[in-house]
Write a protein that holds these residues in place. Structure first.
Motif, PDB file in Angstrom:
ATOM      1  N   LYS A  38      48.492  45.058  44.347  1.00  0.00           N
ATOM      2  CA  LYS A  38      48.296  44.311  43.095  1.00  0.00           C
ATOM      3  C   LYS A  38      47.909  45.255  41.957  1.00  0.00           C
ATOM      4  CE  LYS A  38      49.156  40.229  44.680  1.00  0.00           C
ATOM      5  NZ  LYS A  38      50.333  39.494  44.247  1.00  0.00           N
ATOM      6  N   ILE A  39      47.107  46.266  42.283  1.00  0.00           N
ATOM      7  CA  ILE A  39      46.747  47.261  41.270  1.00  0.00           C
ATOM      8  C   ILE A  39      47.981  48.070  40.888  1.00  0.00           C
ATOM      9  CG2 ILE A  39      45.296  49.266  40.764  1.00  0.00           C
ATOM     10  CD1 ILE A  39      43.272  48.090  42.823  1.00  0.00           C
ATOM     11  N   GLU A  40      48.798  48.397  41.871  1.00  0.00           N
ATOM     12  CA  GLU A  40      50.060  49.097  41.588  1.00  0.00           C
ATOM     13  C   GLU A  40      50.920  48.280  40.640  1.00  0.00           C
ATOM     14  OE1 GLU A  40      51.633  49.671  45.512  1.00  0.00           O
ATOM     15  OE2 GLU A  40      50.647  51.608  45.759  1.00  0.00           O
ATOM     16  N   ASP A  41      50.993  46.969  40.871  1.00  0.00           N
ATOM     17  CA  ASP A  41      51.772  46.088  39.991  1.00  0.00           C
ATOM     18  C   ASP A  41      51.242  46.125  38.565  1.00  0.00           C
ATOM     19  OD1 ASP A  41      53.337  45.358  42.149  1.00  0.00           O
ATOM     20  OD2 ASP A  41      52.332  43.417  42.451  1.00  0.00           O
ATOM     21  N   ALA A  42      49.918  46.141  38.409  1.00  0.00           N
ATOM     22  CA  ALA A  42      49.317  46.197  37.072  1.00  0.00           C
ATOM     23  C   ALA A  42      49.705  47.492  36.370  1.00  0.00           C
ATOM     24  CB  ALA A  42      47.798  46.063  37.164  1.00  0.00           C
ATOM     25  N   LEU A  43      49.737  48.599  37.106  1.00  0.00           N
ATOM     26  CA  LEU A  43      50.148  49.873  36.519  1.00  0.00           C
ATOM     27  C   LEU A  43      51.640  49.891  36.227  1.00  0.00           C
ATOM     28  CD1 LEU A  43      48.039  52.355  38.661  1.00  0.00           C
ATOM     29  CD2 LEU A  43      47.789  51.885  36.220  1.00  0.00           C
ATOM     30  N   TYR A  44      52.420  49.317  37.123  1.00  0.00           N
ATOM     31  CA  TYR A  44      53.862  49.274  36.937  1.00  0.00           C
ATOM     32  C   TYR A  44      54.221  48.498  35.668  1.00  0.00           C
ATOM     33  CZ  TYR A  44      58.805  48.774  38.006  1.00  0.00           C
ATOM     34  OH  TYR A  44      60.169  48.820  37.945  1.00  0.00           O
ATOM     35  N   ARG A  75      38.866  49.753  53.277  1.00  0.00           N
ATOM     36  CA  ARG A  75      39.783  50.720  53.899  1.00  0.00           C
ATOM     37  C   ARG A  75      41.056  50.043  54.409  1.00  0.00           C
ATOM     38  NH1 ARG A  75      39.423  55.874  54.730  1.00  0.00           N
ATOM     39  NH2 ARG A  75      40.385  56.884  56.509  1.00  0.00           N
ATOM     40  N   GLY A  76      42.198  50.546  53.928  1.00  0.00           N
ATOM     41  CA  GLY A  76      43.492  50.010  54.327  1.00  0.00           C
ATOM     42  C   GLY A  76      43.823  48.683  53.673  1.00  0.00           C
ATOM     43  N   PHE A  77      42.980  48.261  52.729  1.00  0.00           N
ATOM     44  CA  PHE A  77      43.175  46.943  52.132  1.00  0.00           C
ATOM     45  C   PHE A  77      43.226  47.013  50.611  1.00  0.00           C
ATOM     46  CE2 PHE A  77      41.608  42.680  50.887  1.00  0.00           C
ATOM     47  CZ  PHE A  77      42.610  41.938  51.465  1.00  0.00           C
ATOM     48  N   GLY A  78      42.146  47.507  49.999  1.00  0.00           N
ATOM     49  CA  GLY A  78      42.108  47.545  48.548  1.00  0.00           C
ATOM     50  C   GLY A  78      40.762  48.010  48.035  1.00  0.00           C
ATOM     51  N   TYR A  79      40.408  47.545  46.841  1.00  0.00           N
ATOM     52  CA  TYR A  79      39.206  48.003  46.156  1.00  0.00           C
ATOM     53  C   TYR A  79      38.470  46.818  45.557  1.00  0.00           C
ATOM     54  CZ  TYR A  79      41.550  52.438  46.654  1.00  0.00           C
ATOM     55  OH  TYR A  79      42.172  53.527  47.187  1.00  0.00           O
ATOM     56  N   ARG A  80      37.149  47.001  45.381  1.00  0.00           N
ATOM     57  CA  ARG A  80      36.307  45.930  44.817  1.00  0.00           C
ATOM     58  C   ARG A  80      35.349  46.546  43.811  1.00  0.00           C
ATOM     59  NH1 ARG A  80      31.336  43.559  47.337  1.00  0.00           N
ATOM     60  NH2 ARG A  80      31.900  44.908  49.076  1.00  0.00           N
ATOM     61  N   LEU A  81      35.325  45.982  42.616  1.00  0.00           N
ATOM     62  CA  LEU A  81      34.362  46.346  41.598  1.00  0.00           C
ATOM     63  C   LEU A  81      33.127  45.489  41.823  1.00  0.00           C
ATOM     64  CD1 LEU A  81      33.894  48.030  38.971  1.00  0.00           C
ATOM     65  CD2 LEU A  81      34.727  46.047  37.716  1.00  0.00           C
ATOM     66  N   VAL A  82      31.972  46.137  41.977  1.00  0.00           N
ATOM     67  CA  VAL A  82      30.756  45.367  42.259  1.00  0.00           C
ATOM     68  C   VAL A  82      30.059  45.002  40.964  1.00  0.00           C
ATOM     69  CG1 VAL A  82      30.437  46.298  44.572  1.00  0.00           C
ATOM     70  CG2 VAL A  82      29.403  47.462  42.638  1.00  0.00           C
TER      71      VAL A  82
END
Length: 85
Positions: A38-44, A75-82
């Motif tokens: 999803k982050i890749e899509d935002a950059l794309y 790990r292996g899934f994505g990222y989270r902003l806390v």
């Protein structure tokens, strides 16, 4: 190219357009783990060519600028902003 900025500990932090796109996407989903794809899509959507490590590069840059403990890795899934703002 105009930079975006935010404040960290009372100091202005400048972000490039791509760093801002990643930050903004994570902020929209604050506290939730976001899939790397999803982050890749935002950059794309910025018209950028996406390589296999593009997201990791921008996450690393953001961690250096806003503090490493504010972006967690699923790990292996994505990222989270806390929620530390």
């Amino acid at each position: 190219m105009a930079e975006k900025h935010l404040e960290r500990d009372g100091q202005r932090v400048n972000l490039t357009r791509r760093e801002w796109a990643v930050f903004e996407y994570l902020f929209h989903w604050l506290g939730k783990t976001v899939l790397k794809t999803k982050i890749e899509d935002a950059l794309y959507n910025l018209g950028s060519e996406i390589e296999s490590n593009t997201v990791e590069v921008y996450i690393s840059r953001l961690r250096k600028k806003i503090g490493g403990g504010r972006i967690l890795t699923g790990r292996g899934f994505g990222y989270r902003l806390v929620d530390t703002w």
